[in-house]
Design a protein around this motif. Structure first.
Motif, mmCIF file in Angstrom:
data_model
loop_
_atom_site.group_PDB
_atom_site.id
_atom_site.type_symbol
_atom_site.label_atom_id
_atom_site.label_comp_id
_atom_site.label_asym_id
_atom_site.label_seq_id
_atom_site.Cartn_x
_atom_site.Cartn_y
_atom_site.Cartn_z
ATOM 1 N N ASP A 112 0.812 -1.221 0.000
ATOM 2 C CA ASP A 112 0.000 0.000 0.000
ATOM 3 C C ASP A 112 0.846 1.271 0.000
ATOM 4 N N ASP A 113 2.134 1.166 0.312
ATOM 5 C CA ASP A 113 3.005 2.348 0.200
ATOM 6 C C ASP A 113 3.039 2.844 -1.244
ATOM 7 N N ALA A 114 2.768 1.963 -2.199
ATOM 8 C CA ALA A 114 2.702 2.407 -3.605
ATOM 9 C C ALA A 114 1.590 3.439 -3.789
ATOM 10 N N ASN A 115 0.477 3.268 -3.083
ATOM 11 C CA ASN A 115 -0.602 4.260 -3.154
ATOM 12 C C ASN A 115 -0.226 5.561 -2.463
ATOM 13 N N GLU A 116 0.577 5.473 -1.419
ATOM 14 C CA GLU A 116 0.964 6.665 -0.663
ATOM 15 C C GLU A 116 2.120 7.425 -1.312
ATOM 16 N N CYS A 117 3.089 6.702 -1.866
ATOM 17 C CA CYS A 117 4.326 7.324 -2.347
ATOM 18 C C CYS A 117 4.429 7.430 -3.871
ATOM 19 N N ILE A 118 3.914 6.456 -4.580
ATOM 20 C CA ILE A 118 4.088 6.407 -6.033
ATOM 21 C C ILE A 118 2.899 7.035 -6.756
ATOM 22 N N ALA A 119 1.698 6.591 -6.429
ATOM 23 C CA ALA A 119 0.498 7.056 -7.143
ATOM 24 C C ALA A 119 0.404 8.586 -7.213
ATOM 25 N N PRO A 120 0.588 9.327 -6.111
ATOM 26 C CA PRO A 120 0.485 10.794 -6.210
ATOM 27 C C PRO A 120 1.548 11.421 -7.122
ATOM 28 N N ARG A 121 2.735 10.830 -7.159
ATOM 29 C CA ARG A 121 3.820 11.377 -7.993
ATOM 30 C C ARG A 121 3.489 11.308 -9.472
ATOM 31 N N ILE A 122 2.721 10.273 -9.851
ATOM 32 C CA ILE A 122 2.429 10.084 -11.281
ATOM 33 C C ILE A 122 0.932 10.245 -11.577
ATOM 34 N N ARG A 123 0.235 10.800 -10.611
ATOM 35 C CA ARG A 123 -1.188 11.120 -10.750
ATOM 36 C C ARG A 123 -2.052 9.905 -11.091
ATOM 37 N N LEU A 124 -1.801 8.827 -10.374
ATOM 38 C CA LEU A 124 -2.668 7.663 -10.471
ATOM 39 C C LEU A 124 -3.665 7.720 -9.324
ATOM 40 N N PRO A 125 -4.855 7.188 -9.544
ATOM 41 C CA PRO A 125 -5.776 7.053 -8.414
ATOM 42 C C PRO A 125 -5.260 5.971 -7.471
ATOM 43 N N ARG A 126 -5.883 5.865 -6.333
ATOM 44 C CA ARG A 126 -5.582 4.744 -5.434
ATOM 45 C C ARG A 126 -5.925 3.454 -6.153
ATOM 46 N N LEU A 127 -5.014 2.509 -6.149
ATOM 47 C CA LEU A 127 -5.214 1.246 -6.853
ATOM 48 C C LEU A 127 -5.365 0.103 -5.862
ATOM 49 N N PRO A 128 -6.032 -0.974 -6.287
ATOM 50 C CA PRO A 128 -6.015 -2.182 -5.460
ATOM 51 C C PRO A 128 -4.574 -2.673 -5.323
ATOM 52 N N VAL A 129 -4.313 -3.373 -4.237
ATOM 53 C CA VAL A 129 -2.962 -3.854 -3.933
ATOM 54 C C VAL A 129 -3.020 -5.353 -3.675
ATOM 55 N N VAL A 130 -2.136 -6.097 -4.319
ATOM 56 C CA VAL A 130 -2.008 -7.519 -4.005
ATOM 57 C C VAL A 130 -1.310 -7.613 -2.658
ATOM 58 N N MET A 131 -1.974 -8.258 -1.720
ATOM 59 C CA MET A 131 -1.387 -8.492 -0.397
ATOM 60 C C MET A 131 -0.744 -9.872 -0.447
ATOM 61 N N TRP A 132 0.548 -9.915 -0.260
ATOM 62 C CA TRP A 132 1.290 -11.156 -0.409
ATOM 63 C C TRP A 132 1.075 -12.064 0.795
ATOM 64 N N PRO A 133 0.764 -13.328 0.550
ATOM 65 C CA PRO A 133 0.601 -14.263 1.661
ATOM 66 C C PRO A 133 1.957 -14.626 2.267
ATOM 67 N N GLU A 134 1.907 -15.175 3.466
ATOM 68 C CA GLU A 134 3.134 -15.686 4.076
ATOM 69 C C GLU A 134 3.668 -16.809 3.191
ATOM 70 N N PRO A 135 4.981 -16.896 3.031
ATOM 71 C CA PRO A 135 5.543 -17.958 2.184
ATOM 72 C C PRO A 135 5.169 -19.348 2.700
ATOM 73 N N SER A 136 4.850 -20.216 1.763
ATOM 74 C CA SER A 136 4.514 -21.602 2.097
ATOM 75 C C SER A 136 5.651 -22.508 1.636
ATOM 76 N N GLU A 137 5.541 -23.777 1.961
ATOM 77 C CA GLU A 137 6.538 -24.744 1.480
ATOM 78 C C GLU A 137 6.541 -24.792 -0.043
ATOM 79 N N ALA A 138 5.357 -24.693 -0.638
ATOM 80 C CA ALA A 138 5.268 -24.701 -2.109
ATOM 81 C C ALA A 138 5.992 -23.490 -2.691
ATOM 82 N N ASP A 139 5.822 -22.317 -2.061
ATOM 83 C CA ASP A 139 6.506 -21.115 -2.535
ATOM 84 C C ASP A 139 8.019 -21.279 -2.457
ATOM 85 N N GLU A 140 8.483 -21.824 -1.358
ATOM 86 C CA GLU A 140 9.927 -22.020 -1.188
ATOM 87 C C GLU A 140 10.458 -23.002 -2.228
#
Length: 180
Positions: free
Chosen positions: A71-99
């Motif tokens: 969500d820092d992308a909405n706070e720091c990046i979006a205003p700099r380039i005049r984007l609206p607030r965007l949905p954000v993928v919230m990353w899950p905790e790493p699983s054994e499959a991810d590793e």
């Protein structure tokens, strides 16, 4: 015009696509937005070209942040380039499959993006996409997908926008897992 629910998603990374890195610092232009922000304490933010905002909004898709900035992308990046607030993928905790996937060369974001898309067509813009990610998505995602790799040394450029626009406008007619 298609209904918003039918528009493809565009998952957007920040570091690499919007903030180029890897070359000598003096090789990168810097941009001032004229709006002092607490985020300006990060000198890399000055590398973000404000022209990205209008170009991204003009693409026929629904934009989603897919970055460790979360969500820092909405706070720091979006205003700099005049984007609206965007949905954000919230990353899950790493699983054994991810590793296991990471050991085999698959990006840690890949599974989560396919899950988030839930069968909806998507383009993913990142500087770390590989053929391993493309192969996994082609097997595990029932919708169309473009995994577009951006050179982190230069960030998003004209050719990237052309490729994205063409794929997004014809997302049902071109190769779904093409290289980018």
């Amino acid at each position: 015009m298609t209904d918003s629910a039918q528009r493809p998603l565009l998952f957007l990374d920040v570091d690499g696509p919007l903030i180029p890195f890897g070359a000598a610092a003096q090789q990168y232009p810097t941009y001032r937005t004229g709006e002092p922000r607490k985020a300006d304490s990060n000198p890399l933010l000055a590398r973000i070209n404000p022209a990205h905002g209008p170009r991204l909004v003009a693409l026929p898709c629904d934009l989603v942040w897919a970055t460790a900035w979360m969500d820092d992308a909405n706070e720091c990046i979006a205003p700099r380039i005049r984007l609206p607030r965007l949905p954000v993928v919230m990353w899950p905790e790493p699983s054994e499959a991810d590793e296991r996937d990471e050991r085999e060369g698959m990006h840690w974001k890949t599974r989560a993006l396919v899950d988030w898309a839930a069968g909806r067509s998507f383009a993913w813009v990142d500087d770390e996409v590989t053929d391993i990610d493309r192969a996994w998505v082609s097997v595990h995602h029932r919708g169309r997908a473009l995994l577009h790799r951006v050179d982190p040394g230069r960030g998003l450029g004209d050719a990237d926008y052309v490729a994205l626009d063409e794929w997004l406008r014809g997302h049902g007619t071109r190769s779904s897992h093409g290289a980018g």
